[in-house]
Design an enzyme around this catalytic site. Structure first.
Site, PDB file in Angstrom:
ATOM      1  CE  LYS A 114      -3.957   1.889   2.602  1.00  0.00           C
ATOM      2  NZ  LYS A 114      -4.824   1.708   3.788  1.00  0.00           N
ATOM      3  CB  SER A 125      -8.184   3.476   2.651  1.00  0.00           C
ATOM      4  OG  SER A 125      -7.346   2.935   3.657  1.00  0.00           O
ATOM      5  CB  SER A 135      -8.406   0.687   5.616  1.00  0.00           C
ATOM      6  OG  SER A 135      -9.162   1.857   5.451  1.00  0.00           O
TER       7      SER A 135
HETATM    8  N1  GLN Z   1     -13.154   3.860   6.061  1.00  0.00           N
HETATM    9  C1  GLN Z   1     -12.688   4.326   7.318  1.00  0.00           C
HETATM   10  C2  GLN Z   1     -12.382   5.790   7.249  1.00  0.00           C
HETATM   11  O1  GLN Z   1     -12.632   6.356   6.249  1.00  0.00           O
HETATM   12  C3  GLN Z   1     -11.482   3.536   7.741  1.00  0.00           C
HETATM   13  C4  GLN Z   1     -10.243   3.968   7.101  1.00  0.00           C
HETATM   14  C5  GLN Z   1      -9.073   3.137   7.454  1.00  0.00           C
HETATM   15  O2  GLN Z   1      -9.193   2.101   8.102  1.00  0.00           O
HETATM   16  N2  GLN Z   1      -7.906   3.622   7.082  1.00  0.00           N
HETATM   17  O3  GLN Z   1     -11.912   6.375   8.177  1.00  0.00           O
END
Ligand code: GLN
Length: 481
Positions: free
Chosen positions: A79, A154, A178
């Site tokens: 990532k 994400s 994410s």
């Molecule tokens: N979707 C969640 C957010 O937007 C989690 C993001 C993540 O785990 N990095 O904060």
């Protein structure tokens, strides 16, 4: 060469048995990336020359010594918020489009030592804020199982790369879901380790009290292998935990199934709610039935503060985001290059670089976070949210007195259509309703595909702190039957 079923385990065996060379596989994966990633868009950048050079070195080593570690030459996708020394690392943000990492993240250092191969950096929501990878400043990523749909986020690029066989395994990061939600959407496995199990050194911080790096893989067994390799105390992350306690022994890789079968599984009634999509409900129920028929004991439990998790997360997380992202001032790290002629004075640098460098979602969270931390509002919001966080953790502690593992859905519904939720941030935030409590409580959790035929649907297993072995053990059992 069957890239489709190529797991870490099979790759290693194939190399040792000389069924193929590291170079052959690496070339084959890049051929696939060149044809397939045009439509999927999982990678932001690839590093083919470095990967092929590394494959050659590992082949030579294997030829001379006959020995190779389990991650030797395994082609991994990383990532783009994890630093690899000398490589562009952007967190999918325009403000970092020219930033070259000046050191290796601890997880990368460990994987380099294990002779893994890095194929490239994967797309993500900007600074890991989002649930669909649509917040990337650079490109969209499509779900390999249905190109009209999002891969989740994400870590959507990493999950899509694994699902499309454009790598053998990948790393993602999980602050509120994410790793697990994109794994769920793409039909692969995603593990969020216990807070402190994996060093965050070299991970671009989103919300430091919630962030963890973890594996996205094709099988639970592979998740165990990769997790074991990257976990452990690190002097550069004071929240990481000392492995000398022996918490991560070989039981991760070779579960004692007699012991695993005795684990009691809790079903929290707050997670099996009316709004749950029918297919998701059915697929998760079928999984419960399979495990029941295998002799696992289930018990209904209650986690009464679950309903406050989302609202406390959306105070704590932006508060930490606003502090962490203050370092991106347009002077350090990287600049948006074509702006130079328009900048008149110092405050102009900050305003223009940050104004144009950050996307809408990032700005929204910085503004919200700055507000909840500001004088006069701190007690009303931030400090209250921290108290709620404690209550959520207490719920889990109490439940874990009776049961060993908790089983829930991962997301309220399967992968949604591209564009479906971009205009409504609240709809997007609701995606994480089943994953966020785990981060707030610092627990380990894994998303594992159920056996449904339609769009992928996963189920989530949540474990006690530092008991990854339990959730990985049940997962490996489920995989074998
Ligand atoms: N979707 C969640 C957010 O937007 C989690 C993001 C993540 O785990 N990095 O904060």
């Amino acid at each position: 060469m069957d890239l489709k079923n190529l797991t870490i385990k099979k790759f290693h065996q194939g190399l040792v048995d000389r069924k193929f060379s590291a170079l052959e596989i690496t070339k084959a994966v890049f051929d696939l990336i060149k044809s397939r990633d045009k439509e999927i868009g999982a990678y932001l950048r690839t590093s083919e020359d470095a990967a092929l050079a590394k494959a050659n070195i590992v082949d030579a080593e294997l030829n001379s010594s006959g020995k190779i570690g389990v991650l030797g030459a395994v082609p991994l996708a990383i990532k783009d918020n994890i630093l690899i020394n000398g490589e562009i690392t952007t967190s999918a943000s325009k403000i970092l489009e020219n930033y070259k990492a000046s050191y290796d993240a601890t997880v990368i250092k460990k994987l380099k030592k294990s002779d893994a191969i890095f194929l490239g950096k994967t797309n993500m929501d900007e600074f890991a804020m989002g649930s669909s990878t649509e917040n990337s400043a650079f490109q969209k990523t499509r779900n390999p199982r249905d190109l009209e749909r999002v891969p989740g986020g994400s870590s959507g690029g990493s999950a899509a790369a694994v699902a499309a066989n454009m790598c053998v395994a990948a790393l993602g990061s999980d602050t509120g879901g994410s790793i697990r939600q994109p794994a769920n959407f793409c039909g692969v496995v995603g593990l969020k380790p216990t807070y402190g199990a994996v060093s965050r050194y070299g991970l671009m911080a989103m919300a430091s009290s919630l962030d963890q790096i973890g594996p996205i893989t094709k099988t639970v067994e592979d998740a165990a292998i990769l997790f074991k390799e990257i976990s452990g105390k690190d002097e550069f992350d004071s929240t990481s935990v000392n492995p000398s306690t022996g918490r991560y022994s070989d039981e991760l890789l070779n579960p004692d199934f007699e012991k695993i079968k005795k684990l009691k599984i809790g079903l929290p009634k707050e997670y099996f709610i009316k709004g749950l999509d029918k297919e998701t409900q059915k697929a998760v129920q079928e999984t419960i039935n399979i495990l029941k028929s295998q002799g696992f004991e289930f018990k209904e439990i209650s986690l009464p503060h679950t309903k406050y998790a989302l609202s406390s997360y959306y105070i704590i997380m932006p508060a930490e985001v606003s502090a962490n992202l203050a370092r991106f001032d347009g002077i350090r790290y990287s600049q948006i290059s074509n702006l130079k002629s328009q900048i008149l004075n110092l405050s102009d640098i900050y305003l223009k670089q940050r104004g144009l460098g950050f996307g809408d979602e990032v700005k929204r969270r910085i503004i919200l976070g700055t507000f909840v931390l500001s004088h006069g509002y701190y007690d009303a919001y931030y400090s209250k949210a921290q108290k709620v966080r404690r209550l959520i953790k207490n719920d889990f502690d109490k439940a874990f007195q009776d049961i060993d593992v908790i089983l829930t859905p991962v997301s309220p519904s399967p992968a949604f259509k591209i564009g479906e939720k971009t205009s409504d941030p609240l709809q997007m935030y609701l995606e994480d309703i089943f994953t966020i409590p785990v981060n707030l409580a610092g627990l380990p959790a894994i998303s594992i595909p159920t056996r449904t035929n339609g769009l992928p649907v996963g189920f989530q297993l949540i474990g006690k702190p530092f008991r990854e072995a339990d959730i990985l053990g049940i997962g490996q059992w489920y995989e074998k039957i």
